[in-house]
Write an enzyme that holds these catalytic residues in place. Structure first.
Site, PDB file in Angstrom:
ATOM      1  N   LEU A 151      -2.695 -18.997  66.700  1.00  0.00           N
ATOM      2  CA  LEU A 151      -1.792 -18.947  67.855  1.00  0.00           C
ATOM      3  C   LEU A 151      -1.826 -17.567  68.502  1.00  0.00           C
ATOM      4  CD1 LEU A 151       0.392 -20.164  69.661  1.00  0.00           C
ATOM      5  CD2 LEU A 151       2.083 -19.589  67.904  1.00  0.00           C
TER       6      LEU A 151
ATOM      7  N   TYR B  68       7.148 -24.582  50.886  1.00  0.00           N
ATOM      8  CA  TYR B  68       6.819 -24.055  52.222  1.00  0.00           C
ATOM      9  C   TYR B  68       7.914 -24.378  53.224  1.00  0.00           C
ATOM     10  CZ  TYR B  68       4.739 -23.900  56.876  1.00  0.00           C
ATOM     11  OH  TYR B  68       4.512 -23.656  58.220  1.00  0.00           O
TER      12      TYR B  68
ATOM     13  N   LYS C   4      10.439 -21.828  55.216  1.00  0.00           N
ATOM     14  CA  LYS C   4      10.470 -21.732  56.673  1.00  0.00           C
ATOM     15  C   LYS C   4      11.874 -22.023  57.211  1.00  0.00           C
ATOM     16  CE  LYS C   4       7.339 -21.278  59.362  1.00  0.00           C
ATOM     17  NZ  LYS C   4       6.727 -20.065  60.009  1.00  0.00           N
TER      18      LYS C   4
ATOM     19  N   ALA D 137       2.879 -16.082  58.941  1.00  0.00           N
ATOM     20  CA  ALA D 137       3.441 -17.059  58.001  1.00  0.00           C
ATOM     21  C   ALA D 137       2.550 -17.134  56.776  1.00  0.00           C
ATOM     22  CB  ALA D 137       3.532 -18.443  58.641  1.00  0.00           C
ATOM     23  N   TYR D 138       3.123 -17.497  55.655  1.00  0.00           N
ATOM     24  CA  TYR D 138       2.336 -17.919  54.492  1.00  0.00           C
ATOM     25  C   TYR D 138       2.430 -19.431  54.488  1.00  0.00           C
ATOM     26  CZ  TYR D 138       0.619 -18.483  49.737  1.00  0.00           C
ATOM     27  OH  TYR D 138      -0.116 -18.875  48.649  1.00  0.00           O
TER      28      TYR D 138
ATOM     29  N   ASP E 220       1.700  -5.024  56.688  1.00  0.00           N
ATOM     30  CA  ASP E 220       2.000  -6.273  55.994  1.00  0.00           C
ATOM     31  C   ASP E 220       3.500  -6.500  56.200  1.00  0.00           C
ATOM     32  OD1 ASP E 220       2.809  -8.137  53.939  1.00  0.00           O
ATOM     33  OD2 ASP E 220       0.829  -7.808  53.041  1.00  0.00           O
TER      34      ASP E 220
ATOM     35  N   ASP F  42       7.561 -28.344  62.039  1.00  0.00           N
ATOM     36  CA  ASP F  42       8.047 -29.713  61.864  1.00  0.00           C
ATOM     37  C   ASP F  42       8.350 -30.024  60.402  1.00  0.00           C
ATOM     38  OD1 ASP F  42       5.157 -29.354  61.677  1.00  0.00           O
ATOM     39  OD2 ASP F  42       5.077 -31.485  61.183  1.00  0.00           O
TER      40      ASP F  42
END
Ligand SMILES: NC(=O)c1ccc[n+]([C@@H]2O[C@H](COP(=O)([O-])OP(=O)(O)OC[C@H]3O[C@@H](n4cnc5c(N)ncnc54)[C@H](OP(=O)(O)O)[C@@H]3O)[C@@H](O)[C@H]2O)c1
Length: 252
Positions: free
Chosen positions: A12, A123, A127, A58-59, A34, A100
């Site tokens: 992105l 995950y 998020k 993001a991870y 980092d 999502d």
């Protein structure tokens, strides 16, 4: 506006730079800092003093997150809280990207911004935690949930994207075996980048969906209700966007 773009070499991030060319973009990668190094991140950003902190980091290797919850929460939640604090202390707007995956996918109706999240994986939980920290503490923020990203740079974290995987298999004449019980709206990063540029020109802060699933949500269609309500929706139908992506790839 001066915009600090975190994750500038990501899928992105790669398409955000040209979409935001009307602004002064400071592209930042892991080499610069980092994001889990909170002190350094603060020093770099406070020195730059941007109007906007745009976080695409993001991870997001979803399966690996299950075995590395500490890292997932460091990058996807605690680093985000650090960015919230930096943004607040420097009167900057924070634009943060979410997913999502915060939904469980047990519905047949598109999810809107007011739908209730129910994360199913490490995950997704990390998020959603990042989202909650933004919503609870950021003074000026845009929080954008997107889905199934594909762009010419390919996802660094995930090692490519779904479209490229399918093209590569087709070129090798390999049989294609994919799950057929997931419904998503794929999102071309060029389109998302332009939509982000438009949103950044407003002060309609808050949460947005982009139309465009460890345990993956089976039905993961995001309805961009708020964009439509504000008359800001520029997202193309996914078929049109996919055709544009393939055209860009063939020209590249
Ligand atoms: N890809 C999808 O299908 C999808 C779907 C929904 C939501 N999203 C969200 O969309 C956003 C962008 O995704 P993307 O596909 O552009 O991902 P990407 O290509 O993996 O880009 C993420 C960028 O973040 C950087 N990064 C990761 N950890 C970092 C750290 N600890 N410190 C500094 N930089 C770090 C990566 O740098 P390196 O290259 O050095 O690792 C990379 O440049 C993410 O927030 C993701 O959760 C993605």
């Amino acid at each position: 506006m001066k915009i600090a773009l975190l994750g500038a070499n990501g899928q992105l991030g790669h398409d955000l730079e040209p979409a935001l060319q009307a602004h002064e973009i400071i592209p930042l990668t892991r080499r610069d800092m980092d994001v889990t190094d909170f002190d350094r991140t603060r020093r770099v950003l406070m020195d730059l003093s941007p109007h906007v902190i745009l976080n695409t980091t993001a991870y997001h290797r979803v399966d690996d997150c299950e075995n590395q919850p500490e890292l997932a929460f460091q990058v996807n939640a605690l680093a985000v809280l650090n960015l919230v604090r930096i943004a607040n202390d420097s009167d900057a707007v924070l634009l943060h990207i979410s997913t999502d995956y915060v939904f469980d996918g047990n519905t047949r109706e598109p999810y809107t911004e007011s739908s209730q999240p129910l994360p199913l994986s490490v995950y997704a939980t990390s998020k959603l935690s990042g989202e909650f920290l933004v919503r609870a503490a950021a003074q000026k923020y845009f929080l954008i949930r997107t889905c199934g990203l594909y762009g010419v740079a390919g996802s660094h974290g995930k090692g490519g994207n779904f479209v490229e995987t399918m093209i590569a298999k087709a070129k090798r004449l390999e049989p294609i075996r994919v799950v057929d019980d997931q419904v998503v709206t794929p999102t071309y990063t060029v389109d998302l980048a332009h939509q982000i540029a438009l949103i950044l020109s407003t002060t309609h802060y808050g949460l947005y969906h982009y139309k465009t699933p460890a345990i993956r949500p089976r039905y993961s269609v995001l309805e961009n209700a708020r964009l439509k309500q504000l008359g800001l929706n520029e997202m193309r139908h996914w078929r049109e966007a996919l055709a544009a992506y393939l055209e860009e790839k063939s020209l590249g």
